[in-house]
Design a protein around this motif. Structure first.
Motif, short mmCIF file in Angstrom:
data_model
loop_
_atom_site.label_atom_id
_atom_site.label_comp_id
_atom_site.label_asym_id
_atom_site.label_seq_id
_atom_site.Cartn_x
_atom_site.Cartn_y
_atom_site.Cartn_z
N HIS A 88 0.80 -1.23 0.00
CA HIS A 88 0.00 0.00 0.00
C HIS A 88 0.83 1.28 0.00
N TYR A 89 2.15 1.16 0.09
CA TYR A 89 2.98 2.36 -0.04
C TYR A 89 2.94 2.92 -1.46
N ILE A 90 2.54 2.11 -2.45
CA ILE A 90 2.61 2.55 -3.84
C ILE A 90 1.29 3.04 -4.40
N TYR A 91 0.19 2.86 -3.67
CA TYR A 91 -1.10 3.26 -4.25
C TYR A 91 -1.84 4.20 -3.32
N ASP A 92 -2.20 5.36 -3.84
CA ASP A 92 -2.97 6.35 -3.10
C ASP A 92 -4.44 6.11 -3.41
N ALA A 93 -5.14 5.50 -2.47
CA ALA A 93 -6.55 5.19 -2.66
C ALA A 93 -7.39 6.35 -2.14
N PRO A 94 -7.90 7.19 -3.04
CA PRO A 94 -8.64 8.37 -2.59
C PRO A 94 -9.91 8.00 -1.81
N GLU A 95 -10.42 6.81 -2.06
CA GLU A 95 -11.64 6.38 -1.37
C GLU A 95 -11.38 5.95 0.08
N GLU A 96 -10.11 5.76 0.41
CA GLU A 96 -9.77 5.36 1.78
C GLU A 96 -9.19 6.55 2.53
N LYS A 97 -9.54 6.64 3.80
CA LYS A 97 -9.10 7.77 4.63
C LYS A 97 -7.59 7.75 4.84
N SER A 98 -7.04 6.61 5.18
CA SER A 98 -5.61 6.48 5.43
C SER A 98 -5.10 5.19 4.82
N THR A 99 -4.20 5.30 3.86
CA THR A 99 -3.73 4.11 3.17
C THR A 99 -2.28 3.75 3.45
N VAL A 110 1.78 -12.64 -6.03
CA VAL A 110 1.62 -11.90 -7.28
C VAL A 110 0.16 -11.53 -7.52
N ASN A 111 -0.76 -12.48 -7.35
CA ASN A 111 -2.17 -12.18 -7.62
C ASN A 111 -2.71 -11.09 -6.70
N GLU A 112 -2.19 -11.01 -5.52
CA GLU A 112 -2.60 -9.96 -4.58
C GLU A 112 -1.99 -8.61 -4.95
N ALA A 113 -0.76 -8.62 -5.41
CA ALA A 113 -0.06 -7.38 -5.72
C ALA A 113 -0.47 -6.78 -7.06
N LEU A 114 -0.81 -7.63 -8.01
CA LEU A 114 -1.05 -7.16 -9.37
C LEU A 114 -2.14 -6.10 -9.49
N PRO A 115 -3.28 -6.22 -8.81
CA PRO A 115 -4.29 -5.15 -8.93
C PRO A 115 -3.75 -3.78 -8.48
N LEU A 116 -2.98 -3.75 -7.39
CA LEU A 116 -2.40 -2.47 -6.95
C LEU A 116 -1.35 -1.97 -7.92
N LEU A 117 -0.58 -2.87 -8.47
CA LEU A 117 0.44 -2.48 -9.45
C LEU A 117 -0.22 -1.91 -10.71
N ARG A 118 -1.31 -2.53 -11.14
CA ARG A 118 -2.04 -2.02 -12.32
C ARG A 118 -2.59 -0.61 -12.05
#
Length: 194
Positions: free
Chosen positions: A121-132, A159-167
């Motif tokens: 989660h250090y690589i993805y800024d999820a605007p829908e989440e308050k604190s990521t 890999v399957n868990e990481a891939l959606p965040l990487l995309r």
């Protein structure tokens, strides 16, 4: 056993030495040092950057395996220390921490099982989440991509868990270097994902 200051100096000297290797990541005189003392001294080497930080991070992974074997809760506390250093409120910039985090998770499977989502989660800024936990400093975030690459190399089962965040990162990343790192990881692991 060397004292903290001399232990740090011994490690720094070793990480600059041409004899350093992944087969011998720590100097011989540190063989009997307590793993917890080594971990604490290695933190001081991580901020040096470059080859020193890379070697210190690799050594940290091996030391963390020893810490975990002796005292799992102490190892978890050190990972929490990584997390604190990555937090803006700590007052630290976090140099070398993602690399140490990635090596630790790569070399200590039980810690990866527990803490991998934090690193991801250090690589993805999820605007829908308050604190990521998003790392908003791009030069440090690129280290997070390298740490994730190291984790996935050691643990392809993630890999399957990481891939959606990487995309998502590859699509939404605002820094070009980070965007390229995300795209390279997506390309590399797209074929291995189920």
């Amino acid at each position: 056993m060397p004292r903290f200051r001399s232990l740090k100096q011994t490690l720094r000297t070793w990480f600059r030495d041409e004899r350093w290797s992944k087969e011998q990541p720590l100097p011989p005189e540190c063989a009997q040092a307590a793993p917890l003392s080594l971990a604490n001294a290695l933190f001081a080497c991580l901020t040096e950057g470059g080859t020193m930080a890379e070697r210190a991070a690799f050594a940290m992974g091996g030391v963390m395996a020893r810490v975990y074997a002796d005292a799992p809760e102490d190892a978890k506390n050190i990972v929490r220390r990584f997390m604190w250093h990555m937090n803006e409120e700590s007052g630290n910039i976090g140099w070398g921490i993602p690399e140490a985090f990635g090596e630790t998770l790569a070399q200590v499977p039980p810690l990866a099982d527990t803490f991998r989502r934090v690193l991801l989660h250090y690589i993805y800024d999820a605007p829908e989440e308050k604190s990521t936990g998003f790392c908003d400093h791009a030069p440090l975030r690129i280290s997070c991509y390298h740490a994730i690459a190291r984790l996935l190399e050691a643990r392809p089962d993630f890999v399957n868990e990481a891939l959606p965040l990487l995309r998502l990162s590859a699509q939404n990343e605002t820094d070009e270097t980070c965007k390229q790192a995300a795209r390279e990881l997506v390309r590399k692991y797209m074929l291995t994902a189920l």
